[in-house]
Enzyme design. Structure first.
Site, short mmCIF file in Angstrom:
data_model
loop_
_atom_site.label_atom_id
_atom_site.label_comp_id
_atom_site.label_asym_id
_atom_site.label_seq_id
_atom_site.Cartn_x
_atom_site.Cartn_y
_atom_site.Cartn_z
N GLU A 41 49.29 34.89 38.69
CA GLU A 41 49.14 36.13 38.05
C GLU A 41 50.38 36.60 37.34
O GLU A 41 51.53 35.95 37.75
CB GLU A 41 48.21 37.11 38.99
N HIS B 55 47.53 44.86 42.28
CA HIS B 55 48.51 44.19 43.25
C HIS B 55 49.94 44.80 42.83
O HIS B 55 50.43 44.86 41.39
CB HIS B 55 48.58 42.84 42.68
#
Lengths: 292, 377
Positions: A211, A249
């Site tokens: 990611e 995150h």
């Protein structure tokens, strides 16, 4: 085989009587994971689920049961302390599931682990599961995995499950499914995980779910290109993420134009690693390049 | 969490760094009275949580009171990258004999706090990093010992061979590290750190980003949050403990897990649509959480369809479906809702959804395609 542990590895759980700890400990036990002890200060002498002895300290647990690995379900403020305790007691593998751990706490922990040769997975991760060994150190759902030859590394949780589920449905079982966590400072990073998979003869193909944020995928691409012969495919989440915003995150943030999905895709593809446009394309892409 | 320059300067002062005095003004009159108190010339500096303030005309040198009037008047209310300037910092204008960049951040690769220093101060460091990476000196700080004297001095002497100035630079680096630790920062920058004509070193700009995960041990930092700078929907999400980022599309997304949430946004774009937001609803099936999330998303008039993408995993899908149904029954929703649930008990979940107006989908791709068909209908 698989990576990081076997069906013989003796595992303890820190925070086993807590809400999350007890829930996931039951699931781990139900899967057949070799859990030998639990730790909750003040609960020493109790028994969890009628079979797992609970101790006040990790040291006590290790002395009584020979536990070698720990899975941590402790709230964020105490998570780093729990990692120190596990390492001090001699655990060589520590998996920290806790989300929301202050980053500088993890910075402090790292040299302590390095000096003692301790591997940390996480924090803020789903842990890992080795379907062939019935070993689950974390929170991954067991009904979507199957034993087989594919290794999987991911910075995510549910996105990992999405891909694992697709692998299993396609008849592609897994050696180890590993979620390394979404925080900026983590114990086992992409590169460490790649090296472990590289050393595991049972892993014959690899899926990397990355990611935005940082350059772990770029560095992983270099390693794959230089060292690995097995087929590797990838997916990168966050193409539509705006710069400067934290996408859930703590590590998933594009800063100063670096860490974009486009850069990562480019690095991976130039290392010969195909990057899927959609999660649903990962498995077909792997089947395409994997000449068995 | 990001804080303003003037707030970061207070944290720098607490760590012992030399920072010029100054005050905050929200009106031209306040700016004038501050300028009179400090003595001209002064700098009038916009306080917004955006970079490139100088380039946007948000930082001005004022020699006279008329200058203060003109510039403070222009800057207050100015738009800088979508941020409205509501306050300015008024601070003495310093004579600059030399300027440097000093910064620290948490480095993922070394898993340490990384000191970055450059003699190319006063310009965008990201630009230096791209065009002249060798001009940035780096040192990863060992958390056990901190930034040792000789380590700081070694970097400082490479920035400036003059030993008196190098000592001041090294001292500033060590104090910056102290401020970084004290605040649980994720980034701290002095750009520029200057020497005046008299050889006095000062931090004339300041930037600190705080680690959201560590805010619980700094209750005082709550007061530093500038609510004006926060998008109202992002504020509601923060208060509801949901991870949310507002975007400008029309497909409202509710997803469990950050990675899957990003992948869902990407898939919306893949099929030619535009996501309205990032939202990680977590693993809970609690209807209250779903209601909060829906309120936040539906507060955006652009949203024409709602897309739930839930990978059940350990959470049971029928529980999640019940939560979604309960939440949607508790509020009036005028836009169509597409729900993709997969994992444990997904068949039961689909049966529950079939009895409602909610549109079910088996895969992510199907859900996104259905949502895009329904958008605006």
């Amino acid at each position: 085989m698989a990576i990081f542990c076997t069906d013989q590895t003796k595992i303890l759980i820190q925070g086993i009587t807590g809400r999350d700890g007890s829930f996931h400990a039951k699931s781990m036990l139900g899967y057949g994971t070799n859990i030998v002890a639990g730790v909750t200060p003040g609960r020493g002498g109790q028994t969890f689920e009628g079979k797992v002895p609970v101790f006040d300290t990790v040291k006590d647990a290790v002395a009584a049961t020979g536990a070698e690995a720990s899975v941590i379900f402790v709230p964020p403020a105490g998570a780093a302390g729990a990692v120190f305790e596990a390492a001090d007691a001699g655990c060589k593998l520590v998996v920290c599931i806790t989300e929301g751990v202050p980053t500088l706490d993890m910075v402090k922990v790292m040299p302590y682990l390095a000096e003692r040769g301790v591997r940390l997975v996480g924090p803020n991760c789903p842990g890992f599961i080795n379907p062939g060994q019935k070993a689950k150190l974390g929170i991954m759902p067991t009904n979507i995995v199957a034993p087989g030859p594919v290794g999987l590394i991911s910075r995510s949780g549910t996105l990992t499950y999405e891909v694992v589920d697709a692998l299993t449905r396609a008849g592609l079982g897994q050696t180890t499914c590993l979620g390394i966590g979404g925080d900026p400072v983590i114990g086992t990073n992409f590169m460490d995980a790649l090296q472990a998979f590289h050393a595991d003869p049972a892993t014959q193909a690899l899926v990397m779910i990355g990611e935005i944020g940082g350059d772990a995928e770029e560095r992983a691409a270099d390693f794959v290109k230089a060292n690995m012969k097995i087929p590797v495919v990838s997916f990168i989440a966050g193409r539509t993420a705006p710069p400067g915003k934290r996408m859930g995150h703590a590590g998933a943030i594009v800063s100063g134009g670096a860490g974009t999905a486009a850069e990562k895709k480019k690095a991976l593809e130039s290392a010969g690693i195909p990057v899927a446009d959609r999660p649903a394309d990962v498995v077909p892409l792997l089947q395409q390049i994997w000449k068995r | 969490m990001n804080i303003h320059e003037y707030q970061a300067k207070d944290l720098f002062r607490d760590a012992g760094l030399t920072v010029p005095p100054g005050g905050i003004a929200t009106t031209v009159e306040e700016a004038l009275s501050l300028a009179r108190g400090l003595g001209l010339p002064v700098m009038v500096k916009s306080q917004v949580l955006a970079g490139g303030r100088g380039k946007a005309g948000g930082v001005k040198f004022c020699k006279t009171e008329d200058d203060v009037r003109t510039h403070a008047g222009n800057i207050l209310g100015m738009d800088i990258k979508g941020h409205t300037v509501r306050k300015v910092l008024v601070t003495p204008a310093e004579t600059i004999a030399a300027e440097f960049y000093l910064g620290m951040l948490v480095d993922r690769a070394s898993r340490r706090v990384l000191l970055m220093a450059s003699a190319e101060g006063g310009v965008e460091i990201e630009k230096v990093a791209v065009e002249k990476p060798e001009a940035i000196l780096k040192h990863a700080i060992d958390p056990r010992f901190g930034l040792l004297d000789h380590e700081a001095m070694a970097v400082a002497l490479r920035l400036d061979p003059d030993v008196k100035r190098a000592r001041q630079l090294a001292d500033a680096m060590q104090k910056l590290y102290k401020a970084f630790l004290a605040a649980d920062a994720s980034l701290a920058e002095i750009n520029p750190f200057i020497f005046t004509d008299q050889g006095v070193g000062k931090a004339i700009d300041a930037k600190i980003n705080l680690d959201d995960n560590a805010l619980f041990r700094h209750p005082g930092f709550a007061a530093l949050r500038d609510l004006d700078e926060e998008n109202p929907s992002e504020r509601m999400a923060r208060e509801a403990d949901l991870s949310f980022v507002k975007l400008d599309g029309n497909v409202g997304c509710l997803v469990n897990g950050a990675g899957l949430a990003m992948a869902t946004m990407d898939l919306v774009q893949y099929y030619g649509g535009r996501p309205a937001n990032f939202l990680d609803i977590g693993g809970s099936s609690n209807p209250d959480k779903v209601v909060n999330a829906l309120r936040i998303i539906l507060g955006d008039p652009n949203v024409e369809v709602i897309l739930f993408n839930i990978f059940g995993g350990i959470t049971r899908c029928d529980d999640v479906a019940r939560g979604i149904i309960a939440a949607t029954e508790r509020m009036e929703i005028k836009v169509p809702i597409v729900v993709r649930l997969t994992g444990t008990n997904e068949a039961e979940a689909r049966e529950l959804l079939a009895k409602t107006d909610l549109v079910g989908a088996a895969t992510m791709d199907e859900a996104v395609q259905k949502a895009l068909e329904l958008a605006g209908k």
